[in-house]
Motif scaffolding. Sequence first.
Motif, PDB file in Angstrom:
ATOM      1  N   ASN A   6      29.260  81.268  26.902  1.00  0.00           N
ATOM      2  CA  ASN A   6      29.737  80.156  26.084  1.00  0.00           C
ATOM      3  C   ASN A   6      28.749  78.993  26.168  1.00  0.00           C
ATOM      4  O   ASN A   6      28.997  78.011  26.866  1.00  0.00           O
ATOM      5  N   ALA A   7      27.651  79.119  25.455  1.00  0.00           N
ATOM      6  CA  ALA A   7      26.591  78.100  25.491  1.00  0.00           C
ATOM      7  C   ALA A   7      26.937  76.933  24.579  1.00  0.00           C
ATOM      8  O   ALA A   7      27.613  77.098  23.562  1.00  0.00           O
ATOM      9  N   PHE A  13      19.597  80.309  26.919  1.00  0.00           N
ATOM     10  CA  PHE A  13      19.946  81.170  28.043  1.00  0.00           C
ATOM     11  C   PHE A  13      19.349  82.545  27.833  1.00  0.00           C
ATOM     12  O   PHE A  13      19.049  82.951  26.710  1.00  0.00           O
ATOM     13  N   ILE A  14      19.158  83.236  28.947  1.00  0.00           N
ATOM     14  CA  ILE A  14      18.640  84.604  28.943  1.00  0.00           C
ATOM     15  C   ILE A  14      19.812  85.539  29.149  1.00  0.00           C
ATOM     16  O   ILE A  14      20.614  85.355  30.065  1.00  0.00           O
ATOM     17  N   GLU A  27      19.619  80.775  21.861  1.00  0.00           N
ATOM     18  CA  GLU A  27      19.778  79.324  21.761  1.00  0.00           C
ATOM     19  C   GLU A  27      21.115  79.114  21.091  1.00  0.00           C
ATOM     20  O   GLU A  27      21.295  79.446  19.912  1.00  0.00           O
ATOM     21  N   GLY A  28      22.079  78.604  21.875  1.00  0.00           N
ATOM     22  CA  GLY A  28      23.453  78.485  21.379  1.00  0.00           C
ATOM     23  C   GLY A  28      24.013  79.857  21.085  1.00  0.00           C
ATOM     24  O   GLY A  28      24.008  80.729  21.953  1.00  0.00           O
ATOM     25  N   ASP A  29      24.450  80.081  19.856  1.00  0.00           N
ATOM     26  CA  ASP A  29      25.048  81.372  19.498  1.00  0.00           C
ATOM     27  C   ASP A  29      24.104  82.259  18.685  1.00  0.00           C
ATOM     28  O   ASP A  29      24.525  83.181  18.010  1.00  0.00           O
ATOM     29  N   GLY A 127      15.830  76.278  35.540  1.00  0.00           N
ATOM     30  CA  GLY A 127      17.175  75.817  35.209  1.00  0.00           C
ATOM     31  C   GLY A 127      17.828  76.581  34.072  1.00  0.00           C
ATOM     32  O   GLY A 127      19.039  76.489  33.882  1.00  0.00           O
ATOM     33  N   THR A 128      17.043  77.343  33.285  1.00  0.00           N
ATOM     34  CA  THR A 128      17.616  78.124  32.186  1.00  0.00           C
ATOM     35  C   THR A 128      18.622  79.122  32.750  1.00  0.00           C
ATOM     36  O   THR A 128      18.306  79.858  33.691  1.00  0.00           O
ATOM     37  N   PRO A 129      19.861  79.170  32.190  1.00  0.00           N
ATOM     38  CA  PRO A 129      20.834  80.160  32.659  1.00  0.00           C
ATOM     39  C   PRO A 129      20.347  81.596  32.418  1.00  0.00           C
ATOM     40  O   PRO A 129      19.720  81.894  31.396  1.00  0.00           O
TER      41      PRO A 129
END
Length: 138
Positions: A6-7, A13-14, A27-29, A127-129
Amino acid sequence: PRPPYNAKPGEKFISIDLTNHTVAAWEGDKVVWGPVEAVHGSLPSPTYPGIFHVQTKLVNAHMKNDEAWDGPYDTWSPWTMYYHGGYAVHGTYTRWNWVQTNYGGSHGCVNLKPAKAKELFDWARVGTPVVIHRAGVI
């Protein structure tokens, strides 16, 4: 596809999909890179599901273990992003088989072909999830 995390809008996120053996950047959805084939850990050294964060980025990381289940290893891995202790997403020059099996995967890390590992390395920041999941579910 439905995001496995749930970005926030635009949040990077990776996604590491243990079912489909792929890695993607979101990036987002929206998927902005990949999915690309990957080899993750297998028995007896699995890659564990969960939400982590890139902790360290190294252009070239020295990885060594004298007590691995399948024998010692001592190698250099390009474009390495550690996300939890000794677990990382990284490139590898030594893998010739890119088919995930129950045995013969990595020692818990997520292996990518070097060119793909560099693309992801350049995109991500500390810091990237890092979202590790099975079939879209954490």
